[in-house]
Design a protein around this motif. Sequence first.
Motif, PDB file in Angstrom:
ATOM      1  N   PHE A  62      14.335 -84.107  31.491  1.00 37.68           N
ATOM      2  CA  PHE A  62      13.957 -85.703  31.990  1.00 37.68           C
ATOM      3  C   PHE A  62      12.516 -85.508  32.202  1.00 37.68           C
ATOM      4  CE2 PHE A  62      16.107 -84.833  35.737  1.00 37.68           C
ATOM      5  CZ  PHE A  62      15.295 -85.516  36.836  1.00 37.68           C
ATOM      6  N   HIS A  63      11.972 -86.513  32.456  1.00 42.90           N
ATOM      7  CA  HIS A  63      10.802 -86.866  33.266  1.00 42.90           C
ATOM      8  C   HIS A  63      11.018 -88.323  33.575  1.00 42.90           C
ATOM      9  CE1 HIS A  63       8.797 -83.136  31.721  1.00 42.90           C
ATOM     10  NE2 HIS A  63       9.216 -83.548  30.637  1.00 42.90           N
ATOM     11  N   ARG A  64      10.501 -88.690  34.714  1.00 38.63           N
ATOM     12  CA  ARG A  64      10.631 -89.921  35.492  1.00 38.63           C
ATOM     13  C   ARG A  64       9.444 -90.274  35.984  1.00 38.63           C
ATOM     14  NH1 ARG A  64      14.108 -91.204  32.943  1.00 38.63           N
ATOM     15  NH2 ARG A  64      15.996 -90.375  33.663  1.00 38.63           N
ATOM     16  N   GLY A  65       8.936 -91.576  36.107  1.00 38.69           N
ATOM     17  CA  GLY A  65       7.984 -92.250  37.017  1.00 38.69           C
ATOM     18  C   GLY A  65       8.564 -93.491  37.524  1.00 38.69           C
ATOM     19  N   THR A  66       8.524 -93.554  38.773  1.00 33.27           N
ATOM     20  CA  THR A  66       9.068 -94.650  39.671  1.00 33.27           C
ATOM     21  C   THR A  66       7.930 -95.337  40.301  1.00 33.27           C
ATOM     22  OG1 THR A  66      11.153 -93.491  39.633  1.00 33.27           O
ATOM     23  CG2 THR A  66      10.912 -95.136  41.199  1.00 33.27           C
ATOM     24  N   VAL A  67       8.000 -96.639  40.555  1.00 33.35           N
ATOM     25  CA  VAL A  67       7.319 -97.291  41.517  1.00 33.35           C
ATOM     26  C   VAL A  67       7.993 -98.226  42.460  1.00 33.35           C
ATOM     27  CG1 VAL A  67       5.059 -97.193  39.967  1.00 33.35           C
ATOM     28  CG2 VAL A  67       6.618 -99.218  39.664  1.00 33.35           C
ATOM     29  N   GLU A  68       7.769 -98.352  43.656  1.00 31.03           N
ATOM     30  CA  GLU A  68       8.508 -99.233  44.452  1.00 31.03           C
ATOM     31  C   GLU A  68       7.543-100.006  45.140  1.00 31.03           C
ATOM     32  OE1 GLU A  68      10.478 -96.363  46.986  1.00 31.03           O
ATOM     33  OE2 GLU A  68      11.853 -95.546  45.257  1.00 31.03           O
ATOM     34  N   TRP A  69       8.184-101.206  45.523  1.00 35.13           N
ATOM     35  CA  TRP A  69       7.468-102.172  46.415  1.00 35.13           C
ATOM     36  C   TRP A  69       8.090-102.971  47.471  1.00 35.13           C
ATOM     37  CZ3 TRP A  69       6.088-108.047  45.044  1.00 35.13           C
ATOM     38  CH2 TRP A  69       5.253-108.463  45.923  1.00 35.13           C
ATOM     39  N   LEU A  70       8.201-102.529  48.908  1.00 27.40           N
ATOM     40  CA  LEU A  70       8.631-103.139  49.798  1.00 27.40           C
ATOM     41  C   LEU A  70       7.616-104.192  50.414  1.00 27.40           C
ATOM     42  CD1 LEU A  70      11.063-103.389  51.828  1.00 27.40           C
ATOM     43  CD2 LEU A  70       9.951-101.731  53.027  1.00 27.40           C
ATOM     44  N   HIS A  71       8.170-105.533  50.487  1.00 29.68           N
ATOM     45  CA  HIS A  71       7.599-106.406  51.157  1.00 29.68           C
ATOM     46  C   HIS A  71       8.463-107.111  52.176  1.00 29.68           C
ATOM     47  CE1 HIS A  71       4.601-109.847  51.881  1.00 29.68           C
ATOM     48  NE2 HIS A  71       5.730-110.550  51.660  1.00 29.68           N
ATOM     49  N   LYS A  72       7.733-107.219  53.452  1.00 32.30           N
ATOM     50  CA  LYS A  72       8.538-108.096  54.487  1.00 32.30           C
ATOM     51  C   LYS A  72       7.900-109.427  54.849  1.00 32.30           C
ATOM     52  CE  LYS A  72       9.652-103.773  56.650  1.00 32.30           C
ATOM     53  NZ  LYS A  72       9.693-103.125  58.032  1.00 32.30           N
ATOM     54  N   TYR A  73       8.671-110.547  54.796  1.00 34.02           N
ATOM     55  CA  TYR A  73       8.161-111.755  54.916  1.00 34.02           C
ATOM     56  C   TYR A  73       8.146-112.155  56.433  1.00 34.02           C
ATOM     57  CZ  TYR A  73       8.872-112.178  49.850  1.00 34.02           C
ATOM     58  OH  TYR A  73       8.850-112.343  48.415  1.00 34.02           O
ATOM     59  N   GLY A  74       8.666-111.330  57.297  1.00 33.16           N
ATOM     60  CA  GLY A  74       8.870-111.692  58.678  1.00 33.16           C
ATOM     61  C   GLY A  74       9.669-110.360  59.214  1.00 33.16           C
ATOM     62  N   ALA A  75      10.246-110.602  60.528  1.00 33.38           N
ATOM     63  CA  ALA A  75      10.968-109.967  60.800  1.00 33.38           C
ATOM     64  C   ALA A  75      12.529-109.980  60.563  1.00 33.38           C
ATOM     65  CB  ALA A  75      11.409-109.931  62.640  1.00 33.38           C
ATOM     66  N   ARG A  76      12.918-110.855  59.975  1.00 29.77           N
ATOM     67  CA  ARG A  76      14.246-110.968  59.294  1.00 29.77           C
ATOM     68  C   ARG A  76      14.418-110.993  57.690  1.00 29.77           C
ATOM     69  NH1 ARG A  76      17.664-112.100  63.330  1.00 29.77           N
ATOM     70  NH2 ARG A  76      16.918-112.834  65.329  1.00 29.77           N
ATOM     71  N   VAL A  77      13.413-111.005  57.143  1.00 31.14           N
ATOM     72  CA  VAL A  77      13.327-111.093  55.509  1.00 31.14           C
ATOM     73  C   VAL A  77      12.619-110.392  54.831  1.00 31.14           C
ATOM     74  CG1 VAL A  77      13.158-112.674  53.607  1.00 31.14           C
ATOM     75  CG2 VAL A  77      13.757-113.601  56.003  1.00 31.14           C
ATOM     76  N   GLU A  78      13.112-109.569  53.726  1.00 24.66           N
ATOM     77  CA  GLU A  78      12.076-108.551  53.207  1.00 24.66           C
ATOM     78  C   GLU A  78      12.795-108.657  51.566  1.00 24.66           C
ATOM     79  OE1 GLU A  78      12.538-104.981  55.556  1.00 24.66           O
ATOM     80  OE2 GLU A  78      14.362-104.408  54.597  1.00 24.66           O
ATOM     81  N   HIS A  79      12.080-107.937  50.864  1.00 24.07           N
ATOM     82  CA  HIS A  79      12.634-107.644  49.456  1.00 24.07           C
ATOM     83  C   HIS A  79      11.952-106.380  49.186  1.00 24.07           C
ATOM     84  CE1 HIS A  79       8.572-109.229  47.582  1.00 24.07           C
ATOM     85  NE2 HIS A  79       8.792-108.116  46.770  1.00 24.07           N
TER      86      HIS A  79
END
Length: 175
Positions: A62-79
Amino acid sequence: EIAVLAAPVYWDYQAMLVYKPSDADRFRAIVYGSYDDFKIILANPADADAEIRGQLSEYSGFHRGTVEWLHKYGARVEHELNLSVGPFAFGQKAGPDLTLDVPGWDAFLRAEWRVRVSDRLRLLGGVDVSHTLMHNGNYNGPALTQLDGDPMGINETITGKENVQVHRTINLFQI
């Protein structure tokens, strides 16, 4: 008599790049893959099943490409969002007439939201989506039979059985 044609062949790789444009965002890109191949030669067919002769082999990769994005909206909320996509293939061969080849593509998407309500309570929510396309899969060999309830089925020989050919494309989508 078993003569080894070659030692197992295998390799893998991985590379990662991390980019942090701000204190609130982090991006990560990863590429990775693997391949395994194993072959042996049977100089003479087995007495128990004369159809098993010649080359026995198995491969997967197999070959795999992965992209990740972490965003912090503040000290208590993130996606966090993750997307991974790439091709795969696996197969087996036993003698000249028994073959299985399955090429395809996988794609996975994961989205997760995290909220820290208090020091002791954290809420998590998200979704996972996967899509697998096995295209032009091929099987050539005896018709597969039910093994459940047939204690001798696992020891059954294939000599004298009629081969079938199956060519399929399978499309799986899961949430």
